[in-house]
Design an enzyme around this catalytic site. Structure first.
Site, PDB file in Angstrom:
ATOM      1  N   SER A 240      -5.820   2.585  -1.364  1.00  0.00           N
ATOM      2  CA  SER A 240      -4.451   2.663  -0.849  1.00  0.00           C
ATOM      3  C   SER A 240      -3.728   3.786  -1.588  1.00  0.00           C
ATOM      4  CB  SER A 240      -3.728   1.336  -1.062  1.00  0.00           C
ATOM      5  OG  SER A 240      -3.464   1.177  -2.436  1.00  0.00           O
ATOM      6  N   LYS A 241      -2.490   4.010  -1.198  1.00  0.00           N
ATOM      7  CA  LYS A 241      -1.718   5.132  -1.753  1.00  0.00           C
ATOM      8  C   LYS A 241      -1.700   5.140  -3.278  1.00  0.00           C
ATOM      9  CE  LYS A 241       0.923   7.300   1.601  1.00  0.00           C
ATOM     10  NZ  LYS A 241       1.309   6.463   2.751  1.00  0.00           N
TER      11      LYS A 241
END
Ligand code: GLU
Length: 472
Positions: A240-241
């Site tokens: 994820s980010k």
């Protein structure tokens, strides 16, 4: 049978590295089997799809060297065809209109939940007389799914995967406004495009069971499926980010080479013995789905860097110069002429074994075209230019001015002789020189650097050091 794979990104953002890996696997599978890879832009989510995202995806694929066959298919352009297929299914008694209101659906979900049943649509309109249709309600179209038995997908990566058909609901094909759903569009397009193999992330495995029944309802051949485990971060969590850069574009900007990225993405979830460095030609020859692992691969930046360092070393000097010139020009707001490019190209041999990324390389190479500015920013280098180094430098310049040859070996002999004459170790002579010429305390071989800079530039740089007399 000719293999036809597809890469169908939704253009709602950049080319994510997970999608890039999916594209690579589809591309390799097609190339390995002498087939084709189609590109389909799944732009049915009109609100979130943007031209910018389409451009970013195409740029990303092109940068990675992943080409597609035939024209790009834009899914929204096929909406009428998708709707026509839904109508065909209604006519064949394989789909039906459902007039449930949002309130009814909500109630259905809540009572299912309260009874501990999965919140599936209860099929209340499946066998109801269409004459019961309430006036003024636009219906959705739902498919009739099997109500008992099991469905097995012989997945090329996961092996046989079976679920009970009770878990599959009569999902929607056409919304009340007549627009097709993702599930319908994908199946119709995959059929119409002659797709034989669907290779994608395993987050789509659940969809595959629904899609398979849709293919069967239309009496269409069902493509083979291969669901690849997702990529996880180094901590084992879904990528994820917060794990850092996710777009291929960002890795490009960080100075990674496309072939390093390709090699890295290939190894994320696929292996061939212990091979780490795999050229694209070799990958095309070796790639198949039976060597894709079943557990998630972990993203490892250090591994990507070490592959990149390898491919930098393998790259031609002219190619590297082409890539770093714009980086140096932007960072330093200069324009590099042919003379500068020649120096950079000659400097590459000594520089490329030390760089992990193009950014490192550009930074380490900049001194060949940009004179150091005093006082030096690099503290260690600045320290090398304290007295008595200044006096030594002045004398060195004089000795070098008298050099008859400017080959690195000859320069070395001059400096060694100079050291002996002044009773100085080579380090005492070389380190201040390195700082004066490169602005740094670390560089490729100093003699090589001097040869490449040439006598005039070398002496001019020494004389530019504050305290060294201009006419020394
Ligand atoms: N457009 C979907 C996505 O980007 C892919 C669907 C598919 O592979 O069937 O996740």
């Amino acid at each position: 049978m000719t293999v036809v794979t597809r890469f169908p990104p939704s253009p709602t953002g950049r080319l994510h590295i997970g999608s890039a890996r999916t594209a690579l696997f589809n591309w390799l599978y097609a190339r390995h089997h002498g087939g084709r890879m189609a590109l389909r832009i799944e732009d049915t989510d009109r609100k979130r799809s943007t031209q910018e995202a389409i451009d970013a995806i195409l740029d990303g694929l092109t940068w990675l060297g992943l080409d597609w066959d035939g024209d790009i298919v834009f899914q929204t352009r096929n909406a009428e065809r998708h709707a026509a297929v839904a109508k065909e299914l209604i006519d064949a008694g394989k789909a039906y209109h459902c007039y449930c209101t949002p309130e009814e659906l909500k109630e259905m979900r809540e009572s299912a939940r309260a009874a501990g049943r999965p919140a599936l649509y209860d099929r209340r309109w499946r066998d109801r007389d269409p004459a019961d249709a309430p006036a003024g309600v636009d219906p959705v179209v739902r498919i009739k799914m099997p109500q008992c038995g099991k469905t097995t997908i012989p997945d090329l990566v996961q092996g046989d995967v079976t679920i009970a058909n009770e878990q599959l609901d009569d999902f929607i094909l056409l919304r009340a406004d007549g627009t097709p759903t993702y599930m319908l569009s994908v199946v119709v397009d995959d059929h119409d495009m002659g797709i034989t193999h669907i290779i994608r992330g395993d987050d789509h495995l659940n969809n595959a069971f629904r899609q398979l029944h849709l293919f069967r309802a239309m009496d269409w051949p069902v493509p083979a499926f291969g669901h690849i485990p997702l990529i996880h971060g180094a901590d084992g969590q879904k990528l994820s980010k917060r794990h850092g850069a996710l777009g291929v574009e960002e890795y490009r900007a960080m100075g990674f080479l496309p072939e390093a990225m390709r090699n890295y993405l290939l190894r994320l979830g696929w292996s061939h013995g212990d091979e780490e460095i795999i050229s694209t030609e070799q990958a095309v020859a070796w790639f198949d789905l039976d060597r894709v692992g079943r557990s998630p691969a972990r993203f490892d930046l250090a591994k990507l860097e070490s592959l990149n360092a390898h491919y930098l070393k393998e790259s031609s000097n002219t190619r590297l110069v082409e890539m770093i010139v714009p980086l140096i020009e932007t960072t330093h707001d200069v324009s590099i002429d042919d003379n500068g490019r020649t120096r950079l190209a000659r400097g590459m041999e000594g520089l490329k074994p030390r760089a992990k990324t193009l950014l490192d390389l550009a930074q380490n190479a900049a001194f060949y075209v940009i004179r150091p500015r005093f006082p030096l920013e690099n503290a260690k280098a600045a320290k090398l230019l304290k007295e008595p180094a200044i006096a030594i430098l002045a004398d060195t310049a004089a000795a070098l001015s008298a050099a008859v040859s400017w080959k690195s070996d000859d320069i070395e002999s001059v400096l060694r002789a100079f050291g002996e004459e002044h009773d100085l170790g080579l380090g005492k002579v070389a380190q201040p020189l390195r700082a004066a010429l490169t602005g740094s305390n670390a560089s490729p071989s100093l003699f090589e650097v001097m040869e490449i800079l040439g006598p005039e530039e070398t002496i001019a740089r020494i004389r530019a050091v504050p305290g060294v007399l201009p006419n020394s």
